[in-house]
Design a protein around this motif. Structure first.
Motif, PDB file in Angstrom:
ATOM      1  N   LYS A 184       0.838  -1.202   0.000  1.00 43.23           N
ATOM      2  CA  LYS A 184       0.000   0.000   0.000  1.00 43.23           C
ATOM      3  C   LYS A 184       0.874   1.255   0.000  1.00 43.23           C
ATOM      4  O   LYS A 184       0.571   2.229  -0.698  1.00 43.23           O
ATOM      5  CB  LYS A 184      -0.923  -0.011   1.228  1.00 43.23           C
ATOM      6  CG  LYS A 184      -2.053  -1.022   1.141  1.00 43.23           C
ATOM      7  CD  LYS A 184      -2.901  -0.997   2.403  1.00 43.23           C
ATOM      8  CE  LYS A 184      -4.021  -2.033   2.312  1.00 43.23           C
ATOM      9  NZ  LYS A 184      -4.821  -2.083   3.565  1.00 43.23           N
ATOM     10  N   ARG A 185       1.940   1.217   0.808  1.00 44.69           N
ATOM     11  CA  ARG A 185       2.832   2.375   0.851  1.00 44.69           C
ATOM     12  C   ARG A 185       3.498   2.596  -0.503  1.00 44.69           C
ATOM     13  O   ARG A 185       3.603   3.738  -0.992  1.00 44.69           O
ATOM     14  CB  ARG A 185       3.890   2.175   1.933  1.00 44.69           C
ATOM     15  CG  ARG A 185       4.744   3.439   2.180  1.00 44.69           C
ATOM     16  CD  ARG A 185       5.595   3.324   3.416  1.00 44.69           C
ATOM     17  NE  ARG A 185       6.626   2.313   3.280  1.00 44.69           N
ATOM     18  CZ  ARG A 185       6.661   1.196   3.970  1.00 44.69           C
ATOM     19  NH1 ARG A 185       5.727   0.930   4.852  1.00 44.69           N
ATOM     20  NH2 ARG A 185       7.628   0.313   3.800  1.00 44.69           N
ATOM     21  N   LYS A 186       3.936   1.477  -1.133  1.00 41.33           N
ATOM     22  CA  LYS A 186       4.583   1.601  -2.443  1.00 41.33           C
ATOM     23  C   LYS A 186       3.597   2.058  -3.508  1.00 41.33           C
ATOM     24  O   LYS A 186       3.957   2.822  -4.421  1.00 41.33           O
ATOM     25  CB  LYS A 186       5.214   0.259  -2.842  1.00 41.33           C
ATOM     26  CG  LYS A 186       6.504  -0.048  -2.092  1.00 41.33           C
ATOM     27  CD  LYS A 186       7.145  -1.317  -2.594  1.00 41.33           C
ATOM     28  CE  LYS A 186       8.497  -1.528  -1.929  1.00 41.33           C
ATOM     29  NZ  LYS A 186       9.490  -0.507  -2.319  1.00 41.33           N
ATOM     30  N   ILE A 187       2.359   1.573  -3.424  1.00 40.27           N
ATOM     31  CA  ILE A 187       1.345   2.015  -4.399  1.00 40.27           C
ATOM     32  C   ILE A 187       1.163   3.527  -4.304  1.00 40.27           C
ATOM     33  O   ILE A 187       1.078   4.227  -5.315  1.00 40.27           O
ATOM     34  CB  ILE A 187       0.006   1.278  -4.138  1.00 40.27           C
ATOM     35  CG1 ILE A 187       0.134  -0.186  -4.580  1.00 40.27           C
ATOM     36  CG2 ILE A 187      -1.136   1.962  -4.886  1.00 40.27           C
ATOM     37  CD1 ILE A 187      -1.060  -1.030  -4.206  1.00 40.27           C
ATOM     38  N   ASN A 188       1.086   4.034  -3.049  1.00 38.93           N
ATOM     39  CA  ASN A 188       0.959   5.479  -2.873  1.00 38.93           C
ATOM     40  C   ASN A 188       2.188   6.215  -3.417  1.00 38.93           C
ATOM     41  O   ASN A 188       2.072   7.276  -4.041  1.00 38.93           O
ATOM     42  CB  ASN A 188       0.754   5.809  -1.390  1.00 38.93           C
ATOM     43  CG  ASN A 188      -0.593   5.346  -0.881  1.00 38.93           C
ATOM     44  OD1 ASN A 188      -1.549   5.267  -1.649  1.00 38.93           O
ATOM     45  ND2 ASN A 188      -0.678   5.034   0.403  1.00 38.93           N
ATOM     46  N   GLU A 189       3.371   5.617  -3.159  1.00 36.95           N
ATOM     47  CA  GLU A 189       4.595   6.246  -3.653  1.00 36.95           C
ATOM     48  C   GLU A 189       4.623   6.235  -5.181  1.00 36.95           C
ATOM     49  O   GLU A 189       4.980   7.238  -5.818  1.00 36.95           O
ATOM     50  CB  GLU A 189       5.818   5.508  -3.107  1.00 36.95           C
ATOM     51  CG  GLU A 189       6.026   5.711  -1.610  1.00 36.95           C
ATOM     52  CD  GLU A 189       7.200   4.893  -1.106  1.00 36.95           C
ATOM     53  OE1 GLU A 189       7.794   4.145  -1.903  1.00 36.95           O
ATOM     54  OE2 GLU A 189       7.510   5.007   0.101  1.00 36.95           O
ATOM     55  N   TYR A 190       4.247   5.078  -5.766  1.00 37.19           N
ATOM     56  CA  TYR A 190       4.267   4.975  -7.221  1.00 37.19           C
ATOM     57  C   TYR A 190       3.275   5.954  -7.846  1.00 37.19           C
ATOM     58  O   TYR A 190       3.545   6.546  -8.898  1.00 37.19           O
ATOM     59  CB  TYR A 190       3.921   3.559  -7.667  1.00 37.19           C
ATOM     60  CG  TYR A 190       4.993   2.542  -7.346  1.00 37.19           C
ATOM     61  CD1 TYR A 190       6.225   2.947  -6.838  1.00 37.19           C
ATOM     62  CD2 TYR A 190       4.789   1.183  -7.544  1.00 37.19           C
ATOM     63  CE1 TYR A 190       7.204   2.034  -6.535  1.00 37.19           C
ATOM     64  CE2 TYR A 190       5.766   0.258  -7.245  1.00 37.19           C
ATOM     65  CZ  TYR A 190       6.974   0.687  -6.732  1.00 37.19           C
ATOM     66  OH  TYR A 190       7.943  -0.220  -6.442  1.00 37.19           O
ATOM     67  N   ALA A 191       2.097   6.087  -7.213  1.00 30.16           N
ATOM     68  CA  ALA A 191       1.075   6.992  -7.749  1.00 30.16           C
ATOM     69  C   ALA A 191       1.560   8.432  -7.746  1.00 30.16           C
ATOM     70  O   ALA A 191       1.099   9.257  -8.538  1.00 30.16           O
ATOM     71  CB  ALA A 191      -0.212   6.860  -6.949  1.00 30.16           C
ATOM     72  N   SER A 192       2.484   8.761  -6.840  1.00 31.25           N
ATOM     73  CA  SER A 192       2.951  10.146  -6.746  1.00 31.25           C
ATOM     74  C   SER A 192       4.079  10.442  -7.743  1.00 31.25           C
ATOM     75  O   SER A 192       4.381  11.610  -7.991  1.00 31.25           O
ATOM     76  CB  SER A 192       3.443  10.440  -5.323  1.00 31.25           C
ATOM     77  OG  SER A 192       4.621   9.716  -5.045  1.00 31.25           O
ATOM     78  N   PHE A 193       4.691   9.391  -8.297  1.00 32.45           N
ATOM     79  CA  PHE A 193       5.747   9.667  -9.282  1.00 32.45           C
ATOM     80  C   PHE A 193       5.130  10.308 -10.528  1.00 32.45           C
ATOM     81  O   PHE A 193       4.108   9.842 -11.045  1.00 32.45           O
ATOM     82  CB  PHE A 193       6.477   8.381  -9.684  1.00 32.45           C
ATOM     83  CG  PHE A 193       7.480   7.939  -8.663  1.00 32.45           C
ATOM     84  CD1 PHE A 193       8.675   8.625  -8.499  1.00 32.45           C
ATOM     85  CD2 PHE A 193       7.241   6.841  -7.867  1.00 32.45           C
ATOM     86  CE1 PHE A 193       9.603   8.221  -7.552  1.00 32.45           C
ATOM     87  CE2 PHE A 193       8.155   6.429  -6.923  1.00 32.45           C
ATOM     88  CZ  PHE A 193       9.336   7.128  -6.756  1.00 32.45           C
ATOM     89  N   PRO A 194       5.743  11.374 -11.093  1.00 31.88           N
ATOM     90  CA  PRO A 194       5.171  12.091 -12.248  1.00 31.88           C
ATOM     91  C   PRO A 194       5.439  11.368 -13.554  1.00 31.88           C
ATOM     92  O   PRO A 194       6.220  11.824 -14.394  1.00 31.88           O
ATOM     93  CB  PRO A 194       5.888  13.443 -12.194  1.00 31.88           C
ATOM     94  CG  PRO A 194       7.210  13.143 -11.564  1.00 31.88           C
ATOM     95  CD  PRO A 194       6.965  12.036 -10.571  1.00 31.88           C
ATOM     96  N   THR A 195       4.787  10.238 -13.731  1.00 30.40           N
ATOM     97  CA  THR A 195       5.022   9.432 -14.931  1.00 30.40           C
ATOM     98  C   THR A 195       3.969   9.676 -16.008  1.00 30.40           C
ATOM     99  O   THR A 195       4.054   9.086 -17.081  1.00 30.40           O
ATOM    100  CB  THR A 195       5.027   7.935 -14.565  1.00 30.40           C
ATOM    101  OG1 THR A 195       3.775   7.620 -13.941  1.00 30.40           O
ATOM    102  CG2 THR A 195       6.154   7.613 -13.605  1.00 30.40           C
ATOM    103  N   GLY A 196       2.960  10.499 -15.700  1.00 25.62           N
ATOM    104  CA  GLY A 196       1.910  10.745 -16.684  1.00 25.62           C
ATOM    105  C   GLY A 196       2.314  11.800 -17.706  1.00 25.62           C
ATOM    106  O   GLY A 196       3.405  12.380 -17.652  1.00 25.62           O
ATOM    107  N   PHE A 197       1.399  12.041 -18.660  1.00 22.57           N
ATOM    108  CA  PHE A 197       1.615  13.050 -19.702  1.00 22.57           C
ATOM    109  C   PHE A 197       0.734  14.255 -19.372  1.00 22.57           C
ATOM    110  O   PHE A 197      -0.431  14.097 -19.003  1.00 22.57           O
ATOM    111  CB  PHE A 197       1.233  12.463 -21.071  1.00 22.57           C
ATOM    112  CG  PHE A 197       1.969  13.075 -22.208  1.00 22.57           C
ATOM    113  CD1 PHE A 197       3.332  12.866 -22.368  1.00 22.57           C
ATOM    114  CD2 PHE A 197       1.316  13.877 -23.126  1.00 22.57           C
ATOM    115  CE1 PHE A 197       4.025  13.430 -23.420  1.00 22.57           C
ATOM    116  CE2 PHE A 197       1.998  14.451 -24.187  1.00 22.57           C
ATOM    117  CZ  PHE A 197       3.361  14.224 -24.336  1.00 22.57           C
TER     118      PHE A 197
END
Length: 314
Positions: free
Chosen positions: A176-189
Motif C-alpha cells: 500500500k505504501r509503495k502504491i501510494n509512492e508509485y502513484a505520486s511519481f510524475p510518470t503521466g503526460f
C-alpha cells in the motif's frame, strides 16, 4: 469312624406321611467316593461359571477396544489427509509470498530465514517438531505415535500459517505504501497534444530548454502527471505566465506553465490524471501549449526520462 472302608453304614428314611420306612446300606468307601465326586463336581461348575463370566467380560472389552481402534484409524486417515492438504496450501502460500516479496523488492524476514537454516531436522522450515512422547505428555494420555506425528504436523502447519498471515500483512502494508509512492511519481503526460519542443539545448533559439512543450487547442485540459499537493498556482517568473506547481514528494516537483485558467488552488491534493489547469498563451509563448518541467530535489531533469517509466526502476 470305621476302621475299614468296607464297613457298611445304613441310611433309614422315615416318611412323615405314614408310609412304610425304608433303608439302604453302603460301604464307607462308596460314601467317601460319592462325596468326593460331588465336591469336585461342585467346584467344576462354580469354576466354569466364573470362567465364562471372565471370558464374556474380556470379549466385551475387546469389542470396545476394537471399535475405538477403528475410530482412531479413521481419525488418523482424516487427519493425514488434512495435514497433506494444509502442507500443499502452505507451500503454495510460501511460493506466492516469495514471488510477491521479489516483485516488490521486500527482503525475507530475518527471523524465519535464520531459523530455517539452523533447523535442518524440521519437516517444515523454521519449526522444531514436538516428539510423540512430548505430545503424549502434553495431552496427558498415551497416544498412538502415528496420531501424535500427524497432530504434530498439524501444529507445525498452523504455526506456519500464522507466520505466513503476519508476513502477508507486512507485505500488504508495504505494498500500500509503495502504491501510494508509485502513484505520486510524475510518470503521466501533461496534456493530449503533440510535443513541439524537447528538453535540452535548442540551436534554433540558442538556449537551454528545461522541459517539454505539448501543443494542443486553447482551453484544452492540463493533467497532473502524478499524485501530489498543489504548492503554487499563479503568475510565475521568467515568462512562464500562469503556472501550477505540484509537489509529489520524494523530491519530485512538476511545473505546468502558460495556462489560461486554473482548476485547482494552493494546498489542494490532486491525483494523477486530474485536471489542474487549461492550455493558454500567458507568458512568453508563440502558440497555445503547456510548458512542462520536472524537478528532482531542485535539479531540473528531462521529463521524458520519467514519463511512462516504471517507478520501481527510477
Amino acid at each position: 469312624m470305621p476302621k475299614r472302608l468296607n464297613d457298611e453304614i445304613t441310611f433309614m428314611i422315615l416318611p412323615h406321611s405314614g408310609h412304610t420306612p425304608f433303608s439302604f446300606k453302603m460301604s464307607w468307601g462308596v460314601l467317601v467316593f460319592c462325596l468326593t465326586i460331588l465336591f469336585f463336581g461342585a467346584l467344576f461348575v462354580i469354576g466354569t461359571f466364573f470362567f465364562a463370566l471372565s471370558v464374556n467380560s474380556k470379549l466385551s472389552d475387546y469389542q470396545i477396544v476394537k471399535s475405538q481402534n477403528a475410530r482412531q484409524v479413521e481419525e488418523i486417515r482424516q487427519l493425514k489427509i488434512e495435514s497433506e492438504s494444509l502442507k500443499k496450501d502452505l507451500k503454495r502460500l510460501s511460493d506466492e509470498e516469495r514471488e510477491l516479496r521479489s516483485n516488490l523488492g521486500i527482503s525475507e524476514p530475518s527471523d524465519s530465514t535464520s531459523k530455517a537454516k539452523s533447523d535442518k531436522s524440521s519437516s517444515i522450515e523454521g519449526i522444531t517438531p514436538i516428539g510423540s512422547e512430548d505430545m503424549g505428555n502434553l495431552f496427558g494420555v498415551t497416544m498412538d505415535p502415528r496420531l501424535a506425528n500427524i497432530k504434530n504436523d498439524l501444529s507445525i502447519v498452523r504455526t506456519q500459517l500464522s507466520s505466513r498471515e503476519r508476513s502477508f500483512l507486512q507485505i500488504s502494508q508495504i505494498a500500500k505504501r509503495k502504491i501510494n509512492e508509485y502513484a505520486s511519481f510524475p510518470t503521466g503526460f501533461p496534456a493530449d497534444g503533440v510535443i513541439t519542443s524537447y528538453f535540452g539545448y535548442r540551436p534554433a533559439f540558442g538556449d537551454f530548454h528545461p522541459g517539454i512543450d505539448v501543443a494542443t487547442g486553447y482551453g484544452s485540459p492540463i493533467y497532473a502527471t502524478g499524485d501530489g499537493v498543489v504548492v503554487f498556482a499563479g503568475w510565475y517568473l521568467s515568462g512562464y505566465g500562469m503556472t501550477v506547481i505540484i509537489d509529489h514528494g520524494n523530491g519530485y516537483e512538476t511545473i505546468y506553465a502558460h495556462d489560461s485558467a486554473f482548476a485547482v488552488k494552493v494546498g489542494q491534493r490532486v491525483r494523477r490524471g486530474e485536471v489542474i489547469a487549461y492550455i493558454g498563451l500567458t507568458g512568453f509563448t508563440t502558440g497555445p501549449h503547456v510548458h512542462y518541467e520536472v524537478h528532482h530535489y531542485g535539479r531540473v531533469i528531462n521529463p521524458m526520462s520519467v514519463i511512462g517509466a516504471n517507478p520501481a526502476e527510477l
